[in-house]
Design a protein around this motif. Sequence first.
Motif, PDB file in Angstrom:
ATOM      1  N   PHE A 101       0.756  -1.134   0.054  1.00  0.00           N
ATOM      2  CA  PHE A 101       0.069   0.024   0.055  1.00  0.00           C
ATOM      3  C   PHE A 101       0.748   1.241  -0.034  1.00  0.00           C
ATOM      4  O   PHE A 101       0.740   2.113  -0.940  1.00  0.00           O
ATOM      5  N   PRO A 102       1.876   1.558   0.834  1.00  0.00           N
ATOM      6  CA  PRO A 102       2.502   2.837   0.822  1.00  0.00           C
ATOM      7  C   PRO A 102       3.429   2.792  -0.502  1.00  0.00           C
ATOM      8  O   PRO A 102       3.476   3.887  -0.783  1.00  0.00           O
ATOM      9  N   MET A 109       6.896   3.492  -8.502  1.00  0.00           N
ATOM     10  CA  MET A 109       7.792   2.185  -8.872  1.00  0.00           C
ATOM     11  C   MET A 109       6.970   1.075  -9.567  1.00  0.00           C
ATOM     12  O   MET A 109       5.775   1.027  -9.522  1.00  0.00           O
ATOM     13  N   PRO A 110       7.596   0.334 -10.733  1.00  0.00           N
ATOM     14  CA  PRO A 110       6.938  -0.620 -11.661  1.00  0.00           C
ATOM     15  C   PRO A 110       6.460  -1.687 -10.498  1.00  0.00           C
ATOM     16  O   PRO A 110       6.910  -1.840  -9.451  1.00  0.00           O
ATOM     17  N   SER A 111       5.303  -2.514 -11.023  1.00  0.00           N
ATOM     18  CA  SER A 111       4.760  -3.528 -10.247  1.00  0.00           C
ATOM     19  C   SER A 111       5.647  -4.539  -9.748  1.00  0.00           C
ATOM     20  O   SER A 111       5.650  -5.014  -8.916  1.00  0.00           O
ATOM     21  N   LEU A 115       6.513  -5.728  -6.006  1.00  0.00           N
ATOM     22  CA  LEU A 115       6.452  -6.947  -5.469  1.00  0.00           C
ATOM     23  C   LEU A 115       7.924  -7.873  -5.010  1.00  0.00           C
ATOM     24  O   LEU A 115       7.743  -8.122  -4.001  1.00  0.00           O
ATOM     25  N   ASP A 116       8.743  -7.302  -5.628  1.00  0.00           N
ATOM     26  CA  ASP A 116       9.984  -7.668  -5.241  1.00  0.00           C
ATOM     27  C   ASP A 116      10.332  -7.234  -3.672  1.00  0.00           C
ATOM     28  O   ASP A 116      10.855  -7.828  -2.805  1.00  0.00           O
ATOM     29  N   ARG A 117       9.906  -5.763  -3.732  1.00  0.00           N
ATOM     30  CA  ARG A 117      10.476  -5.339  -2.419  1.00  0.00           C
ATOM     31  C   ARG A 117       9.416  -5.650  -1.396  1.00  0.00           C
ATOM     32  O   ARG A 117       9.813  -5.976  -0.075  1.00  0.00           O
ATOM     33  N   ASN A 154       8.941   0.938   2.441  1.00  0.00           N
ATOM     34  CA  ASN A 154       9.469   2.486   1.715  1.00  0.00           C
ATOM     35  C   ASN A 154      10.637   2.952   2.227  1.00  0.00           C
ATOM     36  O   ASN A 154      10.956   4.333   1.993  1.00  0.00           O
ATOM     37  N   ASN A 155      11.552   1.975   2.654  1.00  0.00           N
ATOM     38  CA  ASN A 155      12.886   2.429   3.110  1.00  0.00           C
ATOM     39  C   ASN A 155      13.009   3.583   4.065  1.00  0.00           C
ATOM     40  O   ASN A 155      13.577   4.652   4.053  1.00  0.00           O
TER      41      ASN A 155
END
Length: 250
Positions: A101-102, A109-111, A115-117, A154-155
């Motif tokens: 969500f964030p 960011m690309p989808s 998802l990786d994050r 979101n780092n």
Amino acid sequence: MIEIKNIRKSFKGTEVIKGISGEFQQGKVNMIIGASGTGKSVLLKCIVGLVTPDEGNVIYRGRDFFNSEKDVQREIRQEIGMLFQGGALFDSMTVEKNVMFPLDVLTKMPSDEKLDRVNFCLKRVGLENVNKKMPSEISGGMKKRVGIARAIVNNSKFLFCDEPNSGLDPQTSILIDELIKEITYEYDITTVVVSHDMNSVVESGDYILFMYQGNKLWEGTKDNILQNDVPELQDFIFANHILRRLKEKA
């Protein structure tokens, strides 16, 4: 680092935060403690900008939040991760969507990267292969870990946790405390935890601010809190000890 300077806040003529100042250090677990009704959560809301203080300043790494332009405030908000009491997950979203969500709201960011994050953060909190589960299908402790994953996805440079052990059994509480501490040190985050759990305080409190009736009565570390000479803090510690003994016997 986050500096708070002379924060004051009143509601309907009653002052609930009475000129509190302090410094929350980067890479440390900073704690705001006190009994229920002392103003801990109101102070936290002032720090993150959910409530505007009547007086005072909140400074994030040299940036005065309430006296900055809108783009600077937006920049600071994008650096904040928040673990709410109870986890505050969206019941209608899967675990994966909750954590993502964030990224959906704050980034372009690309989808596939999102998802990786998400997968990286879920793995970091010890939750793999739960992406498609709904919040109702996981335990309270797992919900808190999903909440932590969402808070850091979101780092985040600043992590705020409001009563992270609320509603958890002692063993799960220890796991959550350890996870928050590990993530703080690993990613060099400025973490601020609101708590009334002395077990968390003595295990994790690199810096501790004790509140009583809207005032700051003591500040220090987990290494010297038990040697304090503040009667209200001594009563708080004693009450925590008695409550923990009763829970252990239950």
